[in-house]
Design a protein around this motif. Structure first.
Motif, PDB file in Angstrom:
ATOM      1  N   GLU A 101       0.806  -1.214   0.000  1.00 29.30           N
ATOM      2  CA  GLU A 101       0.000   0.000   0.000  1.00 29.30           C
ATOM      3  C   GLU A 101       0.844   1.271   0.000  1.00 29.30           C
ATOM      4  O   GLU A 101       0.537   2.229  -0.713  1.00 29.30           O
ATOM      5  N   GLU A 102       1.903   1.299   0.789  1.00 27.95           N
ATOM      6  CA  GLU A 102       2.748   2.491   0.844  1.00 27.95           C
ATOM      7  C   GLU A 102       3.412   2.766  -0.496  1.00 27.95           C
ATOM      8  O   GLU A 102       3.511   3.912  -0.933  1.00 27.95           O
ATOM      9  N   GLU A 103       3.854   1.712  -1.163  1.00 28.42           N
ATOM     10  CA  GLU A 103       4.488   1.890  -2.470  1.00 28.42           C
ATOM     11  C   GLU A 103       3.474   2.345  -3.514  1.00 28.42           C
ATOM     12  O   GLU A 103       3.771   3.194  -4.369  1.00 28.42           O
ATOM     13  N   LEU A 104       2.254   1.800  -3.426  1.00 28.40           N
ATOM     14  CA  LEU A 104       1.210   2.207  -4.355  1.00 28.40           C
ATOM     15  C   LEU A 104       0.850   3.679  -4.172  1.00 28.40           C
ATOM     16  O   LEU A 104       0.699   4.423  -5.147  1.00 28.40           O
ATOM     17  N   LYS A 105       0.722   4.079  -2.915  1.00 29.33           N
ATOM     18  CA  LYS A 105       0.382   5.476  -2.633  1.00 29.33           C
ATOM     19  C   LYS A 105       1.484   6.411  -3.120  1.00 29.33           C
ATOM     20  O   LYS A 105       1.208   7.465  -3.707  1.00 29.33           O
ATOM     21  N   LYS A 106       2.722   6.023  -2.892  1.00 30.47           N
ATOM     22  CA  LYS A 106       3.862   6.839  -3.329  1.00 30.47           C
ATOM     23  C   LYS A 106       3.875   6.971  -4.852  1.00 30.47           C
ATOM     24  O   LYS A 106       4.068   8.071  -5.394  1.00 30.47           O
ATOM     25  N   ASN A 107       3.660   5.855  -5.545  1.00 34.75           N
ATOM     26  CA  ASN A 107       3.677   5.884  -7.005  1.00 34.75           C
ATOM     27  C   ASN A 107       2.486   6.646  -7.583  1.00 34.75           C
ATOM     28  O   ASN A 107       2.596   7.320  -8.613  1.00 34.75           O
ATOM     29  N   LEU A 108       1.338   6.552  -6.911  1.00 38.74           N
ATOM     30  CA  LEU A 108       0.165   7.271  -7.382  1.00 38.74           C
ATOM     31  C   LEU A 108       0.362   8.775  -7.223  1.00 38.74           C
ATOM     32  O   LEU A 108       0.006   9.557  -8.110  1.00 38.74           O
ATOM     33  N   LYS A 109       0.935   9.174  -6.099  1.00 42.80           N
ATOM     34  CA  LYS A 109       1.198  10.605  -5.899  1.00 42.80           C
ATOM     35  C   LYS A 109       2.183  11.103  -6.961  1.00 42.80           C
ATOM     36  O   LYS A 109       2.018  12.197  -7.513  1.00 42.80           O
ATOM     37  N   LYS A 110       3.181  10.293  -7.269  1.00 40.19           N
ATOM     38  CA  LYS A 110       4.152  10.664  -8.299  1.00 40.19           C
ATOM     39  C   LYS A 110       3.447  10.812  -9.658  1.00 40.19           C
ATOM     40  O   LYS A 110       3.748  11.731 -10.432  1.00 40.19           O
ATOM     41  N   PHE A 111       2.494   9.927  -9.929  1.00 41.21           N
ATOM     42  CA  PHE A 111       1.717  10.012 -11.172  1.00 41.21           C
ATOM     43  C   PHE A 111       0.964  11.336 -11.247  1.00 41.21           C
ATOM     44  O   PHE A 111       0.968  12.013 -12.281  1.00 41.21           O
ATOM     45  N   TYR A 112       0.306  11.727 -10.141  1.00 39.50           N
ATOM     46  CA  TYR A 112      -0.457  12.971 -10.136  1.00 39.50           C
ATOM     47  C   TYR A 112       0.451  14.187 -10.281  1.00 39.50           C
ATOM     48  O   TYR A 112       0.107  15.145 -10.980  1.00 39.50           O
ATOM     49  N   PHE A 113       1.602  14.173  -9.626  1.00 40.98           N
ATOM     50  CA  PHE A 113       2.543  15.288  -9.758  1.00 40.98           C
ATOM     51  C   PHE A 113       2.970  15.440 -11.220  1.00 40.98           C
ATOM     52  O   PHE A 113       2.967  16.546 -11.771  1.00 40.98           O
ATOM     53  N   THR A 114       3.341  14.325 -11.840  1.00 43.50           N
ATOM     54  CA  THR A 114       3.797  14.351 -13.232  1.00 43.50           C
ATOM     55  C   THR A 114       2.687  14.838 -14.162  1.00 43.50           C
ATOM     56  O   THR A 114       2.904  15.672 -15.043  1.00 43.50           O
ATOM     57  N   SER A 115       1.481  14.311 -13.949  1.00 41.40           N
ATOM     58  CA  SER A 115       0.341  14.704 -14.770  1.00 41.40           C
ATOM     59  C   SER A 115       0.027  16.182 -14.600  1.00 41.40           C
ATOM     60  O   SER A 115      -0.202  16.898 -15.587  1.00 41.40           O
ATOM     61  N   CYS A 116       0.019  16.658 -13.353  1.00 41.48           N
ATOM     62  CA  CYS A 116      -0.304  18.058 -13.088  1.00 41.48           C
ATOM     63  C   CYS A 116       0.728  18.989 -13.721  1.00 41.48           C
ATOM     64  O   CYS A 116       0.358  19.993 -14.332  1.00 41.48           O
ATOM     65  N   LYS A 117       1.997  18.668 -13.588  1.00 39.82           N
ATOM     66  CA  LYS A 117       3.045  19.501 -14.177  1.00 39.82           C
ATOM     67  C   LYS A 117       2.876  19.594 -15.688  1.00 39.82           C
ATOM     68  O   LYS A 117       3.025  20.665 -16.288  1.00 39.82           O
ATOM     69  N   LYS A 118       2.569  18.467 -16.317  1.00 42.38           N
ATOM     70  CA  LYS A 118       2.394  18.445 -17.771  1.00 42.38           C
ATOM     71  C   LYS A 118       1.199  19.298 -18.198  1.00 42.38           C
ATOM     72  O   LYS A 118       1.290  20.121 -19.112  1.00 42.38           O
ATOM     73  N   ILE A 119       0.059  19.100 -17.512  1.00 42.51           N
ATOM     74  CA  ILE A 119      -1.157  19.828 -17.871  1.00 42.51           C
ATOM     75  C   ILE A 119      -1.001  21.322 -17.625  1.00 42.51           C
ATOM     76  O   ILE A 119      -1.351  22.146 -18.475  1.00 42.51           O
ATOM     77  N   ILE A 120      -0.486  21.682 -16.459  1.00 38.87           N
ATOM     78  CA  ILE A 120      -0.281  23.113 -16.143  1.00 38.87           C
ATOM     79  C   ILE A 120       0.650  23.740 -17.167  1.00 38.87           C
ATOM     80  O   ILE A 120       0.402  24.843 -17.669  1.00 38.87           O
ATOM     81  N   GLY A 121       1.735  23.032 -17.481  1.00 41.24           N
ATOM     82  CA  GLY A 121       2.708  23.559 -18.435  1.00 41.24           C
ATOM     83  C   GLY A 121       2.095  23.828 -19.800  1.00 41.24           C
ATOM     84  O   GLY A 121       2.433  24.821 -20.463  1.00 41.24           O
ATOM     85  N   GLU A 122       1.191  22.951 -20.236  1.00 49.59           N
ATOM     86  CA  GLU A 122       0.553  23.108 -21.538  1.00 49.59           C
ATOM     87  C   GLU A 122      -0.519  24.200 -21.518  1.00 49.59           C
ATOM     88  O   GLU A 122      -0.583  25.051 -22.408  1.00 49.59           O
ATOM     89  N   ARG A 123      -1.375  24.161 -20.491  1.00 48.56           N
ATOM     90  CA  ARG A 123      -2.521  25.061 -20.454  1.00 48.56           C
ATOM     91  C   ARG A 123      -2.152  26.502 -20.112  1.00 48.56           C
ATOM     92  O   ARG A 123      -2.781  27.444 -20.595  1.00 48.56           O
ATOM     93  N   ILE A 124      -1.134  26.678 -19.290  1.00 49.71           N
ATOM     94  CA  ILE A 124      -0.795  28.035 -18.856  1.00 49.71           C
ATOM     95  C   ILE A 124      -0.283  28.878 -20.024  1.00 49.71           C
ATOM     96  O   ILE A 124      -0.460  30.101 -20.032  1.00 49.71           O
ATOM     97  N   LYS A 125       0.318  28.229 -21.013  1.00 49.10           N
ATOM     98  CA  LYS A 125       0.810  28.963 -22.179  1.00 49.10           C
ATOM     99  C   LYS A 125      -0.348  29.636 -22.922  1.00 49.10           C
ATOM    100  O   LYS A 125      -0.220  30.747 -23.432  1.00 49.10           O
ATOM    101  N   ILE A 126      -1.474  28.932 -22.965  1.00 50.84           N
ATOM    102  CA  ILE A 126      -2.648  29.470 -23.668  1.00 50.84           C
ATOM    103  C   ILE A 126      -3.124  30.753 -23.004  1.00 50.84           C
ATOM    104  O   ILE A 126      -3.336  31.780 -23.658  1.00 50.84           O
TER     105      ILE A 126
END
Length: 217
Positions: A101-126
């Motif tokens: 469970e701890e590893e899953l939670k850690k990896n899921l949080k990493k997924f959200y961080f990566t996804s958020c950075k990508k989306i913010i980076g793309e959308r903020i330019k607009i």
């Protein structure tokens, strides 16, 4: 406008109009609006906010608690988690094989961080092109109190949990913070600027108020 009350800052917007009396409204995100008759003095408005200061702080605390109420999560293949406003099984977002469970939670949080950075980076330019502003820096971090922030040094910060929200809600938070590069307070000019880009921004605020408590790990 803002005042200090019981060692806390109460920040509020003032809307003037053809009305008979002054009223104070707090929306679901904790934004405070004082609706006052035309020509009402700042002193009268401040006294009214101070008079209702305890009730205002109590309401803000209730809203904060509702947003931050922890939810029980099932960290297994069939556990469901939000991404861009839709629910997915955990194994659809990350690799779940042979992990505790701890590893899953850690990896899921990493997924959200990566996804958020990508989306913010793309959308903020607009939107920075539309608003003709440019932040000094953009960061994604973990927060239990804010979806986004803008510092006096023009640094924008976004909560990684935004990756759980629909893209149009993410856009709203981006627009909100970019508009703070012109208007640091939530005054009428600020909201007019937000509304000029996203007229239905209040619907996005409502989404965060209703679903923000579920957008957590």
């Amino acid at each position: 406008m803002k005042i200090e009350f019981e060692n806390q800052t109460i920040e509020f917007n003032v809307e003037y109009g053809n009305r008979g009396k002054l009223s104070i409204q707090i929306d679901s995100l904790g934004f405070i609006t004082v609706k006052a008759p035309n020509a009402t003095s700042d002193a009268i408005i401040i006294r009214a906010v101070e008079h209702h200061g305890k009730r205002i702080l109590e309401k803000l605390n209730v809203l904060a608690e509702a947003r931050n109420k922890p939810k029980t999560r099932e960290y297994q293949d069939q556990g469901k988690f939000l991404h861009l406003g839709k629910e997915y099984f955990l194994h659809e977002l990350i690799d779940t094989g042979e992990l505790d469970e701890e590893e899953l939670k850690k990896n899921l949080k990493k997924f959200y961080f990566t996804s958020c950075k990508k989306i913010i980076g793309e959308r903020i330019k607009i939107y920075q092109n539309q608003l003709k502003v440019k932040p000094k820096s953009i960061e994604v971090e973990e927060s239990t109190t804010k979806w986004g922030s803008c510092s006096s040094s023009k640094k924008l910060t976004f909560n990684y949990r935004l990756a759980m929200a629909p893209i149009e809600v993410i856009d709203y938070v981006i627009i909100h913070e970019l508009c703070h590069l012109h208007h640091m307070n939530h005054d009428r000019s600020f909201w007019r600027r937000v509304g000029s880009i996203m007229p239905d921004y209040k619907e996005k605020e409502e989404y965060l108020a209703r679903h923000g408590h579920a957008m957590t790990l």
